[in-house]
Write an enzyme that holds these catalytic residues in place. Structure first.
Site, mmCIF file in Angstrom:
data_model
loop_
_atom_site.group_PDB
_atom_site.id
_atom_site.type_symbol
_atom_site.label_atom_id
_atom_site.label_comp_id
_atom_site.label_asym_id
_atom_site.label_seq_id
_atom_site.Cartn_x
_atom_site.Cartn_y
_atom_site.Cartn_z
ATOM 1 C CG HIS A 112 -44.063 16.054 -11.822
ATOM 2 N ND1 HIS A 112 -43.659 16.139 -13.134
ATOM 3 C CD2 HIS A 112 -44.348 14.747 -11.600
ATOM 4 C CE1 HIS A 112 -43.694 14.932 -13.679
ATOM 5 N NE2 HIS A 112 -44.110 14.060 -12.775
ATOM 6 C CG ASP A 189 -48.615 20.157 -12.182
ATOM 7 O OD1 ASP A 189 -49.614 19.558 -12.635
ATOM 8 O OD2 ASP A 189 -47.516 19.601 -11.991
ATOM 9 C CD GLN A 192 -50.800 12.963 -9.332
ATOM 10 O OE1 GLN A 192 -51.676 12.223 -8.879
ATOM 11 N NE2 GLN A 192 -49.886 12.530 -10.173
ATOM 12 C CE LYS A 215 -50.158 12.332 -14.104
ATOM 13 N NZ LYS A 215 -49.214 11.305 -13.681
ATOM 14 C CB CYS A 353 -41.206 12.530 -12.275
ATOM 15 S SG CYS A 353 -41.004 11.171 -13.404
HETATM 16 N N1 PMP Z 1 -47.305 17.164 -12.636
HETATM 17 C C1 PMP Z 1 -47.556 16.231 -11.714
HETATM 18 C C2 PMP Z 1 -47.803 16.631 -10.286
HETATM 19 C C3 PMP Z 1 -47.599 14.885 -12.099
HETATM 20 O O1 PMP Z 1 -47.847 13.941 -11.180
HETATM 21 C C4 PMP Z 1 -47.364 14.535 -13.452
HETATM 22 C C5 PMP Z 1 -47.378 13.083 -13.913
HETATM 23 N N2 PMP Z 1 -46.625 12.225 -13.131
HETATM 24 C C6 PMP Z 1 -47.108 15.569 -14.358
HETATM 25 C C7 PMP Z 1 -47.086 16.863 -13.929
HETATM 26 C C8 PMP Z 1 -46.848 15.283 -15.812
HETATM 27 O O2 PMP Z 1 -47.966 14.724 -16.429
HETATM 28 P P1 PMP Z 1 -47.867 13.969 -17.826
HETATM 29 O O3 PMP Z 1 -46.964 12.807 -17.593
HETATM 30 O O4 PMP Z 1 -49.260 13.569 -18.111
HETATM 31 O O5 PMP Z 1 -47.309 14.902 -18.818
#
Ligand code: PMP
Length: 394
Positions: A112, A189, A192, A215, A353
């Site tokens: 991401h 990370d 998810q 999430k 993203c």
């Molecule tokens: N890493 C991954 C794989 C994500 O899906 C997301 C959220 N879309 C993030 C990081 C960032 O998380 P946050 O928006 O809660 O900061």
């Protein structure tokens, strides 16, 4: 009849068929909403800053939330869990706090922007970034990572636990072995994975693990956490007040977790996340089984629709409950628009993203439509989504 715990029953009217759990979970369990409100109404003092009764109650609330989050993630010492604003901050902290110019890192091609953008900044400052490509389902092969790590001295392997695009689960425990056998750290990370998988950070043997609170963990937005293995100290991103240690004057206190928590914390968010973690400790196994069953039904329902390509592991393979799809008839943005306007189904189209991930699966130019199942999704939601797509693409 009373609603089961966490069912979203009281005060959370469902205004749509919500299948965007990959972005954020919704509706939040009523226990989470109540905890946020209670923190703002009866416990609104600044935690760790004052010895009067309400400030102590606020500090206890943060302490108990930290303990619940640590228990949920299998972390023995809750001080190894720092509350931050979200997974993005947690990723920035673990990358910028642990890497330095001259380091080399090996990273998955499914990351991401919360990983790829800070890494880009670090690359400009002199960190060498080598990307290892996942397969067409978005799954990493640990032996590819091993080859890359062995090729040159490596400071860290960086990988998501699960994909926000295809739902693929990465072989994190194998990567931990590979990283540690080669003198590298494993930085993960977990945005998810937390909440959707039974995560035990000690068993996984990771060095750092970044988490979103909002999430799969079912907490409010604006809160997340970073786990750092005991003894692994990252340079903090922010310096400032921590409520104590002021006799040290300019230097940031080095103790955990305060080193990483400068400034007044998001107490209502932390309270909500703590309530969510307690719910997941009690009901998580059952809720995960339900969402997996519904997700398989969704995937099995969508895959036969003519002209649709559904990305992600086969439906009998382990994955988190997220998939993306493209059609050869209607572009991704239009599908998401029509699902919303004609059927009241909330899904997200585009690149999520995660341009690296879309490049990996071949959808960088088209984008894709993402469906995410989560707590609160019903069989009717899934059936309606399958029918809607069949009708749109008929
Ligand atoms: N890493 C991954 C794989 C994500 O899906 C997301 C959220 N879309 C993030 C990081 C960032 O998380 P946050 O928006 O809660 O900061």
């Amino acid at each position: 009849m009373t609603d089961p715990p966490g069912s979203g029953g009281s005060g959370t009217a469902r205004s749509c068929i919500y299948l965007d759990h990959g972005a954020t979970s919704w509706p939040k369990p009523p226990e989470v909403v109540d905890a946020v409100v209670t923190a703002m109404t009866t416990c609104g003092a600044n935690p760790g800053r004052g010895a009067y009764t309400m400030a102590l109650a606020a500090a206890r609330l943060v302490f108990e939330s930290r303990r619940a989050c640590a228990d949920l993630l299998g972390v023995p010492d809750a001080r190894d869990v720092a509350f931050v604003s979200g997974c993005t901050e947690a990723c920035n902290l673990m990358l910028k706090g642990l890497l330095a110019p001259g380091d080399r890192v090996v990273v998955s091609s499914m990351e991401h922007n919360a990983i790829s953008r800070p890494l880009h900044m670090l690359a400009l400052a002199g960190v060498r970034v080598d990307i290892v490509r996942a397969d067409a389902t978005g799954t990493m092969d640990a032996s590819d990572v091993e080859r890359a790590v062995r090729a040159h001295a490596t400071r860290a392997v960086i990988c998501q636990h699960a994909s926000n695009v295809t739902g693929a689960i990465q072989p994190i425990a194998d990567m931990a072995d590979i990283a540690h056998e080669n003198g590298a750290l494993l930085l993960v990370d977990g945005a998810q994975a937390a909440g959707h998988l039974d995560v035990d950070l000690v068993a996984l043997d990771v060095d750092a693990y970044a988490v979103s609170g909002h999430k799969g963990l079912l907490g409010p937005q604006g809160v997340g956490l970073l786990y750092l293995r005991p003894g692994l100290d990252a340079t903090e991103l922010l310096q400032g007040g921590t409520g104590g240690g002021s006799s040290e004057e300019e230097s940031q206190p080095q103790g955990r977790p305060e080193r990483y928590e400068a400034g007044t914390p998001n107490t209502p968010g932390i309270a909500g996340l703590g309530a969510a973690a307690r719910l997941l400790l009690e009901h998580g196994a059952e809720w995960r089984a339900d969402e997996q069953r519904l997700f398989r039904r969704l995937k099995d329902g969508l895959r036969p629709i003519p002209g649709l390509t559904v990305f992600g592991p086969a439906s009998d393979e382990p994955c988190v409950p997220t998939l993306t799809l493209v059609s050869d008839r209607i572009d991704a943005d239009r599908i998401a628009f029509l699902l919303d306007r004609r059927y009241g189904i909330a899904v997200r189209s585009g690149l999520h993203c995660a341009p690296w991930a879309h490049r990996t699966i071949g959808t960088l130019d088209t984008g894709a439509v993402r469906f995410g199942v989560g707590h609160g999704t019903t069989s009717d939601d899934v059936a309606t989504a399958v029918t809607a797509l069949s009708e749109l693409l008929a």
